[in-house]
Design an enzyme around this catalytic site. Structure first.
Site, PDB file in Angstrom:
ATOM      1  N   GLU A 268       0.953  -1.091   0.005  1.00  0.00           N
ATOM      2  CA  GLU A 268       0.035   0.033  -0.113  1.00  0.00           C
ATOM      3  C   GLU A 268       0.809   1.268   0.119  1.00  0.00           C
ATOM      4  O   GLU A 268       0.414   2.532   0.624  1.00  0.00           O
ATOM      5  CB  GLU A 268      -0.984   0.073   1.329  1.00  0.00           C
ATOM      6  CG  GLU A 268      -1.922  -1.162   1.354  1.00  0.00           C
ATOM      7  CD  GLU A 268      -2.648  -1.470   0.079  1.00  0.00           C
ATOM      8  OE1 GLU A 268      -2.734  -0.838  -0.811  1.00  0.00           O
ATOM      9  OE2 GLU A 268      -3.186  -2.637  -0.032  1.00  0.00           O
ATOM     10  N   GLY A 269       2.044   1.173  -0.798  1.00  0.00           N
ATOM     11  CA  GLY A 269       2.887   2.338  -0.773  1.00  0.00           C
ATOM     12  C   GLY A 269       3.874   2.028   0.429  1.00  0.00           C
ATOM     13  O   GLY A 269       3.530   2.122   1.668  1.00  0.00           O
TER      14      GLY A 269
END
Length: 579
Positions: A439-440
């Site tokens: 998610e980053g």
């Protein structure tokens, strides 16, 4: 490997004090979130997680997900536990009421995931991804798409995924190559043929839900290059007829499962779409606007990943405390009693255990403060919405770093037995290690903080948060000094630093900010307990808060040199010299 005991009282305290649930319940939208219901949800999902998800944690790690003839199968017990999860309605806590959800605050949905994830982090990725798919469709889907897909996603009968990453396109999503070609005639006219391969698709294939709704990023013909040319598509595993019944299987398949360091019960799939040129998808929202829709899904997912740091920290702490209480070894130094004592009596073990507990509670306080700001943003409070945006990279990055640190300390407390798989302490560390990546990555979160988030209202969103911390905790000179350090760094980054300098100092600055907010929220908890809230925590909370303020906050202040050191030193060695 011990059972999971829900930390219900600490969770309720965080929901009351940090999320401010009583204030949320005063609104018309969240009026159902009365104290009795909140307590019933937190206690109920804790019991469910301990009884249904926790017993599967170890078997899931040992046996993992298996790909057999194109179908991913989970160990025995997973399907029954997931059916119970759906039947009891836990998936629907914060989902829209129009589609079968309960419409309760996001903070309560966070608590559902916290308990489930502490019990079984790998399993909980399944509902976590579904919640994100619901969020994306609720905000960007057409009325027909919402009616068609949301009821079963909300109930949990169907699960959802997000499909971004490709072999050549990791964090640079703009480099993806999956294609979407318009269908102009026939049964699927108006839809699109999807073709391409996606990697690292969490729960991309499994046998627990009736259908899997994939949200897939792809390019239309003649789409602009880069991220400006990406569209979002609904690609169901099984076609869904107009009456909601399931049709034939779509042209998609799981090619393989990744063999991972941890979260072995979470199938991480390589997915192939359109091998036979017959994979059909529906456009979500406007053409070439897919990244904006996907980021709606990703923003809450980033909070939920930060939640995973809290989850694994809680589970590792519980196991370490139990082991340290039972493990007898050596005489306590300086004691007149020469009998060996439980290792919890030794000062350094006490230091580690108290650090684990303080970091876990601090990250939990930050999590629920962030969730409360998101809920206020939902109610139309623009200041809270902006503050929530600043808090997202803090909880995602620092929260997941804390999960790793606490799990690692748990191994250390077990000594040699922590390095032996049979105790289960190593599983917590292995499971924790993915959270700072997806998610980053945490580096991307820190970059987001010092660019886009620091740019909100020309820095005033960040600076007003820090000013409030200093005002509210004026009796805590260490915390005031940390808030002032953060303000000075923020102003330097905004007014003087080059982009390279900001990015070079972004990770230490993100940590400093997160510790400042977490310690503020812990101080608020300690005040509430001193005033009679949560009497069950009257003995422990003042000590854990004090440890955080006296030990963790000064460490964070020491990161200032790294935050302001600039980028020049990082580039004094040519890349070739690193080899």
């Amino acid at each position: 490997m011990l059972d999971y005991t829900p930390p219900t009282q600490d969770q309720l305290l965080a929901i009351r004090v940090n999320a401010g649930i009583e204030e949320l319940a005063a609104s018309e939208k969240f009026e159902a979130a009365e104290a009795d219901l909140v307590e019933a949800i937190v206690a109920g999902v804790g019991q469910f997680a301990a009884g249904e998800f926790a017993p599967l944690n170890r078997i899931g790690d040992l046996e993992g997900a298996q790909l057999e003839n194109g179908v991913v199968r989970l160990p025995e017990g997973f399907k029954k536990a997931y059916e119970a999860y759906v039947e009891q309605g836990w998936n629907a806590i914060a989902s829209p009421e129009d589609f079968g959800g309960q419409g309760l605050p996001f903070a309560l949905a966070c608590n559902v995931l916290e308990n489930l994830g502490s019990a079984n982090m790998a399993f909980t990725l399944l509902p976590m991804l579904s919640v994100g798919a619901i969020e994306a469709l609720e905000h960007h889907g057409s009325d027909a798409q919402k009616a068609k897909y949301l009821p079963n996603l909300v109930s949990g009968q169907w699960s959802g995924t997000m499909n971004l990453t490709e072999p050549q396109a990791g964090s640079d999503v703009g480099a993806l190559r999956a294609t979407a070609t318009p269908i102009n005639e026939g049964e699927h006219a108006g839809k699109y043929l999807i073709k391409g391969q996606k990697i690292y698709i969490t729960w991309g294939e499994h046998d627990l839900a009736e259908n899997i709704i994939h949200l897939v990023l792809a390019r239309l013909p003649d789409a602009p290059e880069g991220s400006r040319g990406i569209s979002l598509f609904i690609v169901p595993k099984y076609h869904v007829k107009d009456d909601g019944a399931l049709g034939p299987k779509n042209d998609l398949r799981c090619v393989s499962l990744e063999h991972k360091l941890g979260i072995n019960a979470s199938p991480t799939c390589v997915m192939s779409y359109g091998d036979n040129e017959q994979c059909v998808g529906e456009l979500v929202g406007a053409e070439n606007r897919g990244l904006a829709a996907m980021f709606t899904m990703m923003n809450n997912a980033r909070i939920n990943v930060g939640n995973q740091g809290v989850q694994i920290a809680e589970r590792a702490t519980q196991q370490a405390v139990a082991y340290a209480t039972d493990r007898v070894q050596s005489v306590r130094a300086g004691s007149p009693d020469k009998n060996p004592v439980a290792i919890i009596e030794h000062p350094d073990v006490r230091r580690m255990l108290l650090r684990m507990k303080a970091l876990t509670e601090g990250s939990r306080a930050l999590l629920y403060y962030c969730a409360g700001q998101v809920d206020r943003g939902t109610l139309g409070d623009q200041n809270a919405k902006a503050r929530g945006e600043v808090l997202v990279p803090l909880i995602k990055a620092w929260g997941t770093d804390i999960g790793i640190e606490v799990a690692s300390l748990g191994i250390q407390i077990h000594g040699g037995m922590g390095f032996v798989e049979e105790t289960g302490a190593a599983q917590h560390w292995r499971d924790s290690r993915i959270a700072p990546i997806y998610e980053g990555t945490n580096g991307i979160q820190a970059a987001d903080l010092v660019t886009r988030k620091l740019g909100l209202e020309n820095g005033e969103v960040v600076l007003s948060l820090l000013a409030e911390i200093a005002r509210d905790c004026s009796e805590e000179p260490g915390l005031v000094a940390l808030a002032q350090d953060c303000s000075a760094i923020a102003e330097w980054m905004r007014d003087e630093a080059s982009l390279d300098d900001r990015l070079a100092g972004s990770v230490p600055f993100c940590t400093m900010m997160a510790v400042a907010v977490a310690s503020w929220q812990l101080a608020r908890q300690a005040r509430a307990v001193a005033n009679g809230d949560a009497p069950a925590l009257a003995e422990t909370k003042p000590v854990t808060a004090r440890f955080f303020l006296d030990r963790i906050v000064p460490e964070a202040r020491g990161l200032k040199a790294g935050a302001t050191g600039g980028a020049d030193l990082l580039y004094q060695l040519p890349a070739s010299a690193f080899a």
